[in-house]
Design a protein around this motif. Sequence first.
Motif, short mmCIF file in Angstrom:
data_model
loop_
_atom_site.label_atom_id
_atom_site.label_comp_id
_atom_site.label_asym_id
_atom_site.label_seq_id
_atom_site.Cartn_x
_atom_site.Cartn_y
_atom_site.Cartn_z
N TYR A 233 0.93 3.74 1.44
CA TYR A 233 2.17 3.75 1.57
C TYR A 233 3.08 4.56 0.52
CZ TYR A 233 2.72 -0.29 -1.77
OH TYR A 233 2.75 -0.91 -2.54
N ASN B 1 -1.16 -2.02 2.07
CA ASN B 1 -0.09 -2.28 3.13
C ASN B 1 1.17 -2.21 2.22
OD1 ASN B 1 -1.78 -1.86 5.14
ND2 ASN B 1 -2.16 -4.15 5.40
N PRO B 2 2.23 -1.71 2.61
CA PRO B 2 3.58 -2.04 1.88
C PRO B 2 3.98 -3.72 1.79
CG PRO B 2 4.16 -1.06 3.80
CD PRO B 2 2.53 -1.19 3.79
N ASP C 270 6.36 -4.75 5.37
CA ASP C 270 5.93 -3.82 6.15
C ASP C 270 6.97 -3.50 7.25
OD1 ASP C 270 5.31 -6.03 7.33
OD2 ASP C 270 3.04 -5.19 7.68
N ILE D 54 6.93 4.87 -1.32
CA ILE D 54 8.00 4.28 -1.85
C ILE D 54 9.02 5.36 -2.04
CG2 ILE D 54 9.07 2.95 -3.83
CD1 ILE D 54 6.72 1.31 -3.52
N TYR E 156 1.95 4.40 5.56
CA TYR E 156 3.21 3.74 5.95
C TYR E 156 4.37 4.57 5.26
CZ TYR E 156 0.61 -0.29 7.49
OH TYR E 156 -0.28 -0.83 8.16
N VAL E 157 5.48 4.93 5.90
CA VAL E 157 6.45 5.65 5.36
C VAL E 157 7.86 4.85 5.54
CG1 VAL E 157 7.86 7.86 5.44
CG2 VAL E 157 5.31 7.75 5.84
N PRO E 158 8.76 4.76 4.58
CA PRO E 158 10.00 3.98 4.82
C PRO E 158 10.89 4.43 5.86
CG PRO E 158 9.65 4.38 2.71
CD PRO E 158 8.54 5.38 3.41
N GLN E 159 11.42 3.56 6.90
CA GLN E 159 12.27 3.95 7.94
C GLN E 159 13.39 4.96 7.45
OE1 GLN E 159 13.47 0.36 9.83
NE2 GLN E 159 10.99 0.06 10.68
N GLU F 244 10.01 -2.77 7.01
CA GLU F 244 10.87 -1.65 6.80
C GLU F 244 10.18 -0.39 6.89
OE1 GLU F 244 12.54 -2.69 3.10
OE2 GLU F 244 13.21 -4.61 3.69
N TYR F 245 9.00 -0.35 7.45
CA TYR F 245 8.17 1.05 7.35
C TYR F 245 7.69 1.52 8.82
CZ TYR F 245 7.31 0.79 2.21
OH TYR F 245 7.69 0.80 0.92
N THR F 246 7.48 2.63 9.00
CA THR F 246 7.03 3.15 10.10
C THR F 246 5.42 3.58 9.52
OG1 THR F 246 9.15 4.12 10.60
CG2 THR F 246 7.39 5.20 11.66
#
Length: 94
Positions: free
Chosen positions: A20, A44-45, A48, A22, A62-65, A50-52
Amino acid sequence: MLRISDAAKEYILTKKKPVYVIQNGPTGLCCGSVDFGPSVYWGNPPMDQEYTINEIDGITVYVPQDFYTNVPLTVEVRSFLKIKNLYIEGWKVI
């Protein structure tokens, strides 16, 4: 746009874990603020929702929205004293 280098892909696939990103955001310094760019972590963040979830070359990322970049970024791997770690290449501090 986020890519994964071949060396990083090979390393991540051997760990069999997702990664992921940040987005660290700006940091205040004596003469203003600087954004040192995003970081990459294993697993995993923590929050999660708040992530896509993206699938990049068979790897779960996992990438922040709210993650946005106008330059292409690449997840790379580097080694120091036989210890490997992931980092983001292509971020411009200034």
